[in-house]
Design an enzyme around this catalytic site. Structure first.
Site, short mmCIF file in Angstrom:
data_model
loop_
_atom_site.label_atom_id
_atom_site.label_comp_id
_atom_site.label_asym_id
_atom_site.label_seq_id
_atom_site.Cartn_x
_atom_site.Cartn_y
_atom_site.Cartn_z
N ASP A 101 -22.58 -80.12 -61.32
CA ASP A 101 -21.46 -80.59 -62.14
C ASP A 101 -22.02 -81.44 -63.28
OD1 ASP A 101 -18.81 -80.92 -62.99
OD2 ASP A 101 -18.67 -82.84 -61.96
N SER A 102 -21.17 -81.63 -64.29
CA SER A 102 -21.57 -82.51 -65.38
C SER A 102 -21.67 -83.96 -64.88
CB SER A 102 -20.55 -82.42 -66.51
OG SER A 102 -19.25 -82.65 -66.00
N GLU A 113 -12.73 -91.40 -64.79
CA GLU A 113 -14.07 -91.97 -64.56
C GLU A 113 -14.04 -93.49 -64.62
OE1 GLU A 113 -17.56 -90.23 -65.65
OE2 GLU A 113 -16.87 -88.37 -64.72
N HIS A 161 -12.18 -82.96 -62.18
CA HIS A 161 -11.58 -84.28 -61.99
C HIS A 161 -10.09 -84.25 -61.64
CE1 HIS A 161 -15.31 -85.30 -63.82
NE2 HIS A 161 -15.02 -86.59 -63.90
N CYS A 170 -18.43 -77.28 -62.13
CA CYS A 170 -17.89 -77.68 -63.43
C CYS A 170 -17.21 -76.49 -64.10
CB CYS A 170 -19.04 -78.18 -64.29
SG CYS A 170 -18.54 -78.69 -65.93
N CYS A 188 -10.16 -78.31 -63.89
CA CYS A 188 -11.21 -79.29 -64.19
C CYS A 188 -11.52 -80.03 -62.89
CB CYS A 188 -10.72 -80.25 -65.27
SG CYS A 188 -11.77 -81.69 -65.51
#
Ligand code: DGL
Length: 264
Positions: free
Chosen positions: A6-7, A152, A184, A69, A182
């Protein structure tokens, strides 16, 4: 081992789902936190960074890699899969197909909404994958660039009014199924459900990816047999380890110890 890329931290939410469903395998997770977010980066950068991450995971013992991701799956997966076409021991999977299959199975009125990063929306990858399965389905996308930075920062509450704004056009368009496209956004699932109401099916990565990975491994015993089993997961980050461990534990819901990765 199964590599999960993942990023940054978000993929840990997906890894949590995978390790719950498939606890017997060894996992190696890499978050490119030093260069996240990927969502607003140009295609070439997303491809180059993802390729470096994938190389790192193969070098550290992964035989199969999942690009958790969505931005990387949208912008880099096809090219990376063709880069490794001639390496039967190096498989890379994305997350779009399980999402698309689940959305197609759930929509009754054939109107599907997608919320995702700018890069994912720009790529049109969700529209393509869904319409490959059923070209009668109308797909409406919405980029939500302000959500990842807030998540985040741990500012979940601050996402409430943004979510209402981002989702309004999709609701006005009459969707009956919504993809949280996504890593998140899975953390906002309860809030999203509160905005869209009970009549809209919400598809999240943590639900669809583990099941699809399980099916993939059943269908590919030659790959399954090579995956290391019964070892503790390993976590790598390109960014500050204390932040990765602190935020990562929130996404993974278990305290974790991370090691430093250098890419490129
Ligand atoms: N992991 C990204 C995705 O799923 C979200 C975070 C980022 O923009 O890097 O699209």
């Amino acid at each position: 081992m199964i590599g999960v890329f993942d990023s940054g931290f978000g993929g840990l939410n997906v890894l949590r789902g995978i390790t719950t469903q498939l606890p017997q395998y060894g996992y190696i997770y890499l978050g490119d936190s030093a260069r996240a977010p990927y969502g607003s980066r140009p295609f070439e950068e997303v491809y180059m960074f993802t390729k470096q991450g994938v190389e790192f995971l193969f070098e550290h013992g992964a035989t199969l890699i999942v690009l958790a991701c969505n931005t990387a799956s949208s912008e880099a997966l096809r090219k990376i899969q063709s880069d490794y076409e001639k390496s039967p021991n190096k498989k890379v999977l994305g997350v779009l197909i399980p999402f698309a299959e689940s959305a197609v199975a759930q929509t009754d009125n054939k109107r599907v909404g997608v919320i995702a990063t700018e890069g994912t929306v720009r790529s049109g990858s969700f529209v393509r994958e869904i319409q490959k399965l059923d070209d009668k389905i109308y797909v409406v996308q919405q980029a939500c660039p302000l959500l990842v930075p807030l998540i985040e920062a741990g500012e979940m509450k601050a996402t409430d009014s943004l979510l209402r704004d981002y989702l309004a056009p999709l609701l006005a368009d009459g969707i009956d199924t919504l993809i949280l496209g996504c890593t998140h956004y899975g953390l906002l699932e309860t809030q999203v459900r509160a905005v869209v109401g009970p009549d809209i099916a919400v598809v999240s990565e943590r639900d669809v990816v583990p099941a699809s990975l399980e099916v993939y491994l059943e269908r590919h015993p030659d790959i399954e047999i090579r995956i290391t089993k019964n070892v503790a997961p390993r976590f790598y980050s390109t960014g500050p380890l204390d932040r990765f461990e602190q935020l990562g534990s929130m996404f993974f819901r278990t305290p974790l110890h991370a090691e430093r990765a250098t890419l490129g």
